[in-house]
Design a protein around this motif. Structure first.
Motif, PDB file in Angstrom:
ATOM      1  N   LYS A   1     -11.337  -9.702  -8.747  1.00 27.71           N
ATOM      2  CA  LYS A   1     -11.894  -9.709 -10.106  1.00 27.71           C
ATOM      3  C   LYS A   1     -12.131  -8.289 -10.603  1.00 27.71           C
ATOM      4  N   ALA A   2     -11.930  -8.100 -11.904  1.00 29.02           N
ATOM      5  CA  ALA A   2     -12.221  -6.799 -12.506  1.00 29.02           C
ATOM      6  C   ALA A   2     -13.692  -6.465 -12.267  1.00 29.02           C
ATOM      7  N   GLY A   3     -13.945  -5.228 -11.872  1.00 35.33           N
ATOM      8  CA  GLY A   3     -15.313  -4.794 -11.606  1.00 35.33           C
ATOM      9  C   GLY A   3     -15.749  -4.985 -10.159  1.00 35.33           C
ATOM     10  N   MET A   4     -14.993  -5.746  -9.398  1.00 38.47           N
ATOM     11  CA  MET A   4     -15.358  -6.010  -7.998  1.00 38.47           C
ATOM     12  C   MET A   4     -15.316  -4.727  -7.170  1.00 38.47           C
ATOM     13  N   ALA A   5     -14.365  -3.856  -7.438  1.00 37.60           N
ATOM     14  CA  ALA A   5     -14.239  -2.622  -6.653  1.00 37.60           C
ATOM     15  C   ALA A   5     -15.514  -1.794  -6.737  1.00 37.60           C
TER      16      ALA A   5
ATOM     17  N   ILE B   1       0.813  -1.208   0.000  1.00 38.06           N
ATOM     18  CA  ILE B   1       0.000   0.000   0.000  1.00 38.06           C
ATOM     19  C   ILE B   1       0.856   1.271   0.000  1.00 38.06           C
ATOM     20  N   HIS B   2       2.162   1.079   0.004  1.00 40.61           N
ATOM     21  CA  HIS B   2       3.078   2.214   0.065  1.00 40.61           C
ATOM     22  C   HIS B   2       2.890   3.189  -1.095  1.00 40.61           C
ATOM     23  N   SER B   3       2.530   2.696  -2.260  1.00 43.50           N
ATOM     24  CA  SER B   3       2.387   3.602  -3.408  1.00 43.50           C
ATOM     25  C   SER B   3       1.317   4.670  -3.160  1.00 43.50           C
ATOM     26  N   LEU B   4       0.334   4.370  -2.334  1.00 45.96           N
ATOM     27  CA  LEU B   4      -0.669   5.387  -1.987  1.00 45.96           C
ATOM     28  C   LEU B   4      -0.020   6.482  -1.135  1.00 45.96           C
ATOM     29  N   ALA B   5       0.837   6.096  -0.210  1.00 46.36           N
ATOM     30  CA  ALA B   5       1.553   7.088   0.598  1.00 46.36           C
ATOM     31  C   ALA B   5       2.423   7.952  -0.310  1.00 46.36           C
ATOM     32  N   ASP B   6       3.095   7.324  -1.265  1.00 49.28           N
ATOM     33  CA  ASP B   6       3.914   8.059  -2.237  1.00 49.28           C
ATOM     34  C   ASP B   6       3.066   9.065  -3.014  1.00 49.28           C
ATOM     35  N   GLU B   7       1.899   8.611  -3.437  1.00 47.75           N
ATOM     36  CA  GLU B   7       1.004   9.459  -4.229  1.00 47.75           C
ATOM     37  C   GLU B   7       0.541  10.684  -3.448  1.00 47.75           C
ATOM     38  N   LEU B   8       0.300  10.521  -2.156  1.00 51.65           N
ATOM     39  CA  LEU B   8      -0.234  11.623  -1.348  1.00 51.65           C
ATOM     40  C   LEU B   8       0.841  12.493  -0.701  1.00 51.65           C
ATOM     41  N   ASN B   9       2.039  11.959  -0.533  1.00 49.65           N
ATOM     42  CA  ASN B   9       3.097  12.694   0.147  1.00 49.65           C
ATOM     43  C   ASN B   9       3.455  13.978  -0.594  1.00 49.65           C
ATOM     44  N   ASN B  10       3.549  15.058   0.180  1.00 45.46           N
ATOM     45  CA  ASN B  10       3.909  16.387  -0.334  1.00 45.46           C
ATOM     46  C   ASN B  10       2.891  16.962  -1.313  1.00 45.46           C
ATOM     47  N   LYS B  11       1.669  16.455  -1.227  1.00 43.05           N
ATOM     48  CA  LYS B  11       0.595  16.969  -2.090  1.00 43.05           C
ATOM     49  C   LYS B  11      -0.407  17.744  -1.234  1.00 43.05           C
ATOM     50  N   GLU B  12      -1.017  18.749  -1.875  1.00 36.88           N
ATOM     51  CA  GLU B  12      -2.100  19.447  -1.186  1.00 36.88           C
ATOM     52  C   GLU B  12      -3.252  18.464  -1.032  1.00 36.88           C
ATOM     53  N   ILE B  13      -3.842  18.441   0.160  1.00 38.44           N
ATOM     54  CA  ILE B  13      -4.898  17.484   0.452  1.00 38.44           C
ATOM     55  C   ILE B  13      -6.231  18.194   0.594  1.00 38.44           C
ATOM     56  N   THR B  14      -7.147  17.769  -0.237  1.00 35.86           N
ATOM     57  CA  THR B  14      -8.537  18.214  -0.167  1.00 35.86           C
ATOM     58  C   THR B  14      -9.374  16.941  -0.183  1.00 35.86           C
ATOM     59  N   PRO B  15     -10.655  17.036   0.143  1.00 36.29           N
ATOM     60  CA  PRO B  15     -11.487  15.823   0.037  1.00 36.29           C
ATOM     61  C   PRO B  15     -11.411  15.212  -1.370  1.00 36.29           C
ATOM     62  N   GLU B  16     -11.336  16.049  -2.380  1.00 37.90           N
ATOM     63  CA  GLU B  16     -11.290  15.558  -3.766  1.00 37.90           C
ATOM     64  C   GLU B  16      -9.974  14.843  -4.073  1.00 37.90           C
ATOM     65  N   THR B  17      -8.834  15.432  -3.648  1.00 41.97           N
ATOM     66  CA  THR B  17      -7.547  14.790  -3.953  1.00 41.97           C
ATOM     67  C   THR B  17      -7.417  13.472  -3.197  1.00 41.97           C
ATOM     68  N   SER B  18      -7.923  13.425  -1.966  1.00 44.13           N
ATOM     69  CA  SER B  18      -7.894  12.169  -1.205  1.00 44.13           C
ATOM     70  C   SER B  18      -8.741  11.108  -1.891  1.00 44.13           C
ATOM     71  N   ARG B  19      -9.976  11.473  -2.229  1.00 39.97           N
ATOM     72  CA  ARG B  19     -10.896  10.533  -2.876  1.00 39.97           C
ATOM     73  C   ARG B  19     -10.309  10.021  -4.197  1.00 39.97           C
ATOM     74  N   GLU B  20      -9.761  10.944  -5.003  1.00 36.03           N
ATOM     75  CA  GLU B  20      -9.184  10.557  -6.290  1.00 36.03           C
ATOM     76  C   GLU B  20      -8.002   9.604  -6.109  1.00 36.03           C
ATOM     77  N   ALA B  21      -7.118   9.891  -5.156  1.00 31.55           N
ATOM     78  CA  ALA B  21      -5.947   9.030  -4.919  1.00 31.55           C
ATOM     79  C   ALA B  21      -6.387   7.631  -4.511  1.00 31.55           C
ATOM     80  N   VAL B  22      -7.405   7.537  -3.655  1.00 29.83           N
ATOM     81  CA  VAL B  22      -7.906   6.234  -3.216  1.00 29.83           C
ATOM     82  C   VAL B  22      -8.515   5.479  -4.394  1.00 29.83           C
ATOM     83  N   ILE B  23      -9.334   6.140  -5.176  1.00 28.27           N
ATOM     84  CA  ILE B  23      -9.994   5.482  -6.317  1.00 28.27           C
ATOM     85  C   ILE B  23      -8.963   5.023  -7.345  1.00 28.27           C
ATOM     86  N   VAL B  24      -7.979   5.873  -7.626  1.00 25.32           N
ATOM     87  CA  VAL B  24      -6.925   5.488  -8.583  1.00 25.32           C
ATOM     88  C   VAL B  24      -6.151   4.289  -8.045  1.00 25.32           C
ATOM     89  N   TYR B  25      -5.796   4.321  -6.757  1.00 19.56           N
ATOM     90  CA  TYR B  25      -5.069   3.204  -6.161  1.00 19.56           C
ATOM     91  C   TYR B  25      -5.885   1.912  -6.277  1.00 19.56           C
TER      92      TYR B  25
END
Length: 171
Positions: free
Chosen positions: A90-94, A55-79
């Motif tokens: 399975k694809a589509g399970m998320a 799960i470290h790549s999510l920490a990498d994605e968020l580190n040193n970034k401005e955090i808003t509800p939208e940026t958090s939500r987007e980072a989680v969904i992309v991850y």
């Protein structure tokens, strides 16, 4: 009780949201301009990389970034869509998980836990593993198990009423 593929997916995706919440809880920094950033110190980043490599790549994605509800939500969904959906599930399970009452209830429980334990969590830094253990222990307490069971019964009754209502409208 056999753990279903869906249950495993709920657990995996819940872990991602809990992790993101943990990052914001301990590593958020308000800058001079009032904007919020996640700033993970190097030593903490190394520990996350060591103990939570999946799960470290999510920490990498968020580190040193401005955090808003939208940026958090987007980072989680992309991850979830790039790392989990179609890989460890399975694809589509998320999408099924995100839209499920089961997942929504799990996130509700987690929010209750954070609210109820905020002072304790604030006292000192707790490793992500500690958060997960404390949350699991809390869910096993008699009071919380009773609440979970009561809520599940209400959800089942509501689903049954909706199904009956839908069936009677079709006739």
């Amino acid at each position: 009780m056999a753990v279903t593929e869906f249950s495993k997916a709920v657990k995996s995706i819940s872990e991602v949201l809990i992790f993101e919440n943990w990052l914001r809880f301990y590593f958020i920094s308000e800058e001079e301009d009032g904007k919020l950033f996640i700033r993970i110190p190097e030593k903490a980043d190394m520990r996350i990389r060591e103990n939570w490599p999946h799960i470290h790549s999510l920490a990498d994605e968020l580190n040193n970034k401005e955090i808003t509800p939208e940026t958090s939500r987007e980072a989680v969904i992309v991850y979830v869509s790039t790392e989990l959906d179609g890989n460890s599930m399975k694809a589509g399970m998320a999408e099924r998980v995100f839209n499920s009452a089961t997942f929504q209830f799990e996130m509700h429980l987690f929010s209750m836990w954070v609210e109820g334990h905020e002072a304790q969590l604030d006292q000192s830094f707790l490793d992500f593993g500690n958060w997960l253990s404390m949350y699991d222990e809390w869910k096993k307490s008699d009071k919380v198990k009773g609440y979970i069971e009561e809520t599940r019964e209400k959800m089942k009754a509501a689903e049954a009423a909706t199904a009956t209502d839908t069936t009677s409208k079709k006739q």
